[in-house]
Scaffold this motif. Structure first.
Motif, PDB file in Angstrom:
ATOM      1  N   ARG A 185       0.814  -1.210   0.000  1.00 47.34           N
ATOM      2  CA  ARG A 185       0.000   0.000   0.000  1.00 47.34           C
ATOM      3  C   ARG A 185       0.852   1.266   0.000  1.00 47.34           C
ATOM      4  NH1 ARG A 185      -4.048   0.099   4.721  1.00 47.34           N
ATOM      5  NH2 ARG A 185      -3.949  -2.114   4.287  1.00 47.34           N
ATOM      6  N   GLY A 186       1.953   1.246   0.727  1.00 46.61           N
ATOM      7  CA  GLY A 186       2.824   2.430   0.812  1.00 46.61           C
ATOM      8  C   GLY A 186       3.454   2.779  -0.526  1.00 46.61           C
ATOM      9  N   ASN A 187       3.606   1.768  -1.393  1.00 46.89           N
ATOM     10  CA  ASN A 187       4.124   1.959  -2.731  1.00 46.89           C
ATOM     11  C   ASN A 187       5.399   2.793  -2.757  1.00 46.89           C
ATOM     12  OD1 ASN A 187       4.207   1.536  -5.442  1.00 46.89           O
ATOM     13  ND2 ASN A 187       2.975   3.368  -5.920  1.00 46.89           N
ATOM     14  N   ASN A 188       6.385   2.385  -1.938  1.00 49.60           N
ATOM     15  CA  ASN A 188       7.694   3.034  -1.968  1.00 49.60           C
ATOM     16  C   ASN A 188       8.747   1.932  -1.911  1.00 49.60           C
ATOM     17  OD1 ASN A 188       9.978   4.572  -1.716  1.00 49.60           O
ATOM     18  ND2 ASN A 188       9.137   5.926  -0.130  1.00 49.60           N
ATOM     19  N   TRP A 189       8.956   1.282  -3.064  1.00 48.11           N
ATOM     20  CA  TRP A 189       9.873   0.142  -3.103  1.00 48.11           C
ATOM     21  C   TRP A 189      11.283   0.506  -2.680  1.00 48.11           C
ATOM     22  CZ3 TRP A 189       8.876  -4.101  -7.286  1.00 48.11           C
ATOM     23  CH2 TRP A 189       7.523  -4.492  -7.223  1.00 48.11           C
ATOM     24  N   PRO A 190      11.826   1.623  -3.102  1.00 47.17           N
ATOM     25  CA  PRO A 190      13.182   1.974  -2.643  1.00 47.17           C
ATOM     26  C   PRO A 190      13.262   2.066  -1.123  1.00 47.17           C
ATOM     27  CG  PRO A 190      12.590   3.292  -4.526  1.00 47.17           C
ATOM     28  CD  PRO A 190      11.347   2.559  -4.134  1.00 47.17           C
ATOM     29  N   MET A 191      12.245   2.689  -0.503  1.00 46.00           N
ATOM     30  CA  MET A 191      12.261   2.783   0.966  1.00 46.00           C
ATOM     31  C   MET A 191      12.154   1.386   1.582  1.00 46.00           C
ATOM     32  SD  MET A 191      12.567   4.933   3.362  1.00 46.00           S
ATOM     33  CE  MET A 191      12.851   4.363   5.013  1.00 46.00           C
ATOM     34  N   GLY A 192      11.269   0.552   1.030  1.00 50.33           N
ATOM     35  CA  GLY A 192      11.130  -0.821   1.532  1.00 50.33           C
ATOM     36  C   GLY A 192      12.441  -1.576   1.405  1.00 50.33           C
ATOM     37  N   SER A 193      13.133  -1.372   0.276  1.00 54.42           N
ATOM     38  CA  SER A 193      14.425  -2.039   0.086  1.00 54.42           C
ATOM     39  C   SER A 193      15.422  -1.580   1.136  1.00 54.42           C
ATOM     40  CB  SER A 193      14.977  -1.729  -1.312  1.00 54.42           C
ATOM     41  OG  SER A 193      14.038  -2.091  -2.292  1.00 54.42           O
ATOM     42  N   ALA A 194      15.432  -0.273   1.399  1.00 55.24           N
ATOM     43  CA  ALA A 194      16.379   0.257   2.388  1.00 55.24           C
ATOM     44  C   ALA A 194      16.103  -0.334   3.765  1.00 55.24           C
ATOM     45  CB  ALA A 194      16.295   1.777   2.438  1.00 55.24           C
ATOM     46  N   ILE A 195      14.821  -0.427   4.136  1.00 53.90           N
ATOM     47  CA  ILE A 195      14.487  -1.015   5.443  1.00 53.90           C
ATOM     48  C   ILE A 195      14.972  -2.463   5.487  1.00 53.90           C
ATOM     49  CG2 ILE A 195      12.621  -1.634   7.017  1.00 53.90           C
ATOM     50  CD1 ILE A 195      10.958   0.619   5.783  1.00 53.90           C
TER      51      ILE A 195
END
Lengths: 312, 367
Positions: free
Chosen positions: A275-285
């Motif tokens: 839902r957040g639709n922020n793959w780069p941020m998800g990858s960083a986490i």
């Protein structure tokens, strides 16, 4: 006998050979390493395709940025800056480590007596006991988590049971949707992964060592502390890693039984990719999580090696 | 309680399901004695030792050590220590930690404990090995560590379960003497289990020969060998030629035995508690049979033909076929001045003679 035949097995092909001929066949006969890699090759190829490439992609993407629907493939630390700027990420990661630590300890405490029982008290049909331990795995992980939801829910088995026998008048609200429920569910889900390695290390202990401890004046408890426990430590360490590492990133269990208080780092990653639709941020986490787990495990193993050094 | 019955084993039986590992065993062990439990595998000797240690509980009967009944005393409170067959050296501890393992309960100051461990290391000639890991030891060293670990507790009784079984022959012979010396030095009662009759003869003050869960005979090595009372003991300790027969006449320390195989045999042996017509075994040790290449001028003899000989270096075993007897008669001769080489050929006709004292009478039915 065996060591002799082993060494001769190795020495024959590595010795310069004139009769084995050339070509691929000869190469494999001559080279011990080549044969080893050939055996490993299918696994290595699969690991490369399914693990190494995705991880490289994940790391690469963690340096991208996203605004709206557009991902920009420029190198940037913005996601990592965000991670450490917003206290929520670090707090959830710490909480995940804490929950996994609690799960690991709970699992070990539950698993050790079970493994001990099968290793020392079961004389016949050990295999049946070992199979029984794996029975929960015959259903899906999701179903087992749902089962706990049914057990612990507001109108669940535990509450209606307690009401039925008159211990409580109203359902207990604190059973589900909190950290304890996550720890309980995960500890149950991973029990077999702890029982089996501990069982193997207990089973390997020469029973005459325990008799020797008794013979030298130590009662059952002291014998356990001085002989059984230290000799089963390899199994305990393996079990703790097998439970701790995968549970840190778990997102199904916290989502189903954890409520808002039981959120773990995996839920944040899932959210960023969903839902957040922020793959780069998800990858960083995800990358921060992997590095953190690696560091925690390294510190853990270092502490164990220090403890070992001190005791001998 | 007296020194004669320092350990008292009274009507001990141990059943594992239908198997009677020990069957109504009773005997006493003296204080300060080196006592061997000898028998073939499965005779119940290890079970008996484990009952002394407290690892097995007798199905029936009772054990007393130094006058104290052992029935209600767990292994960790018994005044005994054990050297295990596998040595049971703790693999996660150093040599010094292994040896000092049993000292925790004494609550000694660390310096004193270290001193005791050092003394123990000295005793087993392994001073300076204290910091080594258990996996860095050879078989003989493991055996010594196991010994030191048990003796440091100053037990009333030291139990040894086939202590030398895992060692090679040379080392075993050396350790036999060392163990013997050590036992005299510390004065502790040693009870050890072995299936090796030579080891039992070499080391012990007395031997209990066990078979099928029973203690058949208890005696000193010399008496067991020279005056056995059962065919089993006669056969198990050393080798023996048996001649089946019945008592023709007996009295005045002499007996005449009628045998089907070699005619009449005269005996002036140790056991004379028989009466006329009793079925007996006349037994003669191989080394008591003299082999002559010419007919003796007097006395009783039998003739036979050399069938085979086994050269053993210091002596030779010669198998001699005797007419009318299925098994060859075994004789042993010292290889003095190359005497054994005379036996190398086959089919020599030889004359066998022996003294009447060498003929031992044994009951036929026992064991």
């Amino acid at each position: 006998m065996t060591s002799q035949s082993l060494t001769s097995d190795q020495s024959v092909p590595s010795a310069p050979s004139t009769s084995s001929g050339g070509g691929i066949r000869g190469f494999f006969i001559r080279s011990e390493n080549a044969r080893g890699y050939a055996l490993l090759a299918p696994t290595l190829i699969l690991l490369f395709l399914a693990m190494v490439i995705p991880v490289v992609m994940l790391v690469a993407r963690s340096f991208w940025t996203q605004s709206g629907m557009v991902q920009t493939a420029d190198f940037s630390f913005v996601n990592y800056e965000m991670f450490f700027a917003k206290p929520i990420y670090w707090a959830v990661l710490k909480k995940s480590l804490y929950i996994s630590g609690a799960v690991t300890i709970a699992t070990l405490l539950l698993a050790y007596p079970a493994a001990y029982f099968v290793a020392f008290k079961v004389k016949k049909n050990k295999l049946i006991w070992l199979i029984l331990i794996t029975v929960p795995f015959w259903t899906s992980y999701l179903l087992r988590v749902f089962a706990w939801k049914l057990m612990l829910g507001y109108n669940g088995v535990v509450n209606s049971g307690l009401i039925g026998i008159g211990i409580i008048d109203e359902p207990l609200g604190f059973l589900l949707h909190n950290v304890n429920a996550v720890v309980l569910t995960l500890a149950h889900a991973w029990a077999a992964f702890a029982i089996l390695p501990i069982y193997v290390s207990l089973e390997k202990i020469d029973k005459s060592l325990l008799e020797a401890a008794a013979d030298l004046g130590e009662g059952p408890i002291r014998s356990f502390i001085r002989v059984t426990l230290p000799l089963s430590m390899p199994g305990v360490i393996a079990a703790s890693l097998l439970v701790f590492i995968p549970t840190v990133g778990d997102y199904v269990t916290p989502k189903l039984v954890g409520g808002s208080g039981g959120i773990m780092i995996g839920n944040l990653v899932q959210n960023m990719f969903g839902r957040g639709n922020n793959w780069p941020m998800g990858s960083a986490i995800a990358v921060v999580m992997m590095i953190t787990i690696t560091l925690v495990v390294c510190v853990y193993l270092w502490l164990i090696s220090q403890a070992k050094k001190r005791s001998s | 309680m007296s020194d004669e019955s320092f350990i008292s084993i009274k009507n001990i039986s141990k059943h594992f399901g239908n198997v009677r590992a020990c069957d109504d065993v009773s005997f006493d062990i003296r204080r300060g004695e080196f006592f061997a439990l000898l028998g073939p595998s499965g005779c119940g000797k290890t079970t008996l030792l484990r009952m002394l240690a407290g690892f097995e509980i007798p199905t029936m009967g009772e054990i007393f050590i130094d006058g104290q009944p052992m029935a209600a005393i767990p292994p960790y409170e018994r005044p005994v220590n054990m050297v295990f067959q596998s040595y049971a050296i703790f693999p996660h501890l150093t040599v010094a930690q292994n040896i000092g393992f049993g000292l925790r309960k004494d609550k000694l100051p660390k310096a004193e404990m270290d001193k005791k461990v050092d003394e123990a290391l000295e005793m087993i000639a392994m001073a300076g090995y204290g910091h080594r890991g258990a996996d860095e030891l050879s078989g003989g060293q493991r055996q010594r560590v196991a010994l030191a670990r048990a003796l440091i507790k100053k037990p009333k009784v030291l139990l040894l379960d086939e202590p030398l079984g895992a060692l090679d022959k040379k080392l075993r012979e050396q350790m036999q003497l060392e163990l013997r010396d050590l036992q005299r030095e510390v004065g502790i009662t040693f009870v050890f289990v072995t299936h090796d009759q030579e080891e039992a003869l070499t080391m012990s003050d007395r031997i209990a020969v066990m078979a099928a869960g029973k203690a058949l005979e208890i005696d000193s090595p010399v008496d067991l060998y020279e005056k056995p009372k059962t065919p089993f003991c006669a056969d198990f300790l050393g080798t023996m030629n048996f001649f089946e027969g019945s008592v023709d006449s007996i009295g005045g320390g002499e007996a005449v035995i009628k045998t089907a195989e070699v005619g009449s045999l005269k005996s002036k042996g140790p056991n004379m508690d028989f009466s006329t017509n009793d079925r007996v075994m006349a037994a003669i040790r191989p080394e008591n049979i003299e082999v002559a290449f010419e007919q003796p001028s007097s006395g009783s003899f039998i003739t036979g033909k050399v069938r085979a000989s086994a050269f053993l270096g210091d002596r030779a075993h010669v198998y001699i076929n005797v007419e009318g007897r299925k098994d060859p008669v075994l004789t042993a001769m010292q290889n003095m001045d190359g005497a054994a080489s005379q036996m190398s050929g086959q089919d020599h006709t030889v004359w066998l003679t022996w003294s009447d004292e060498a003929v031992i009478l044994l009951p036929q039915d026992a064991s």
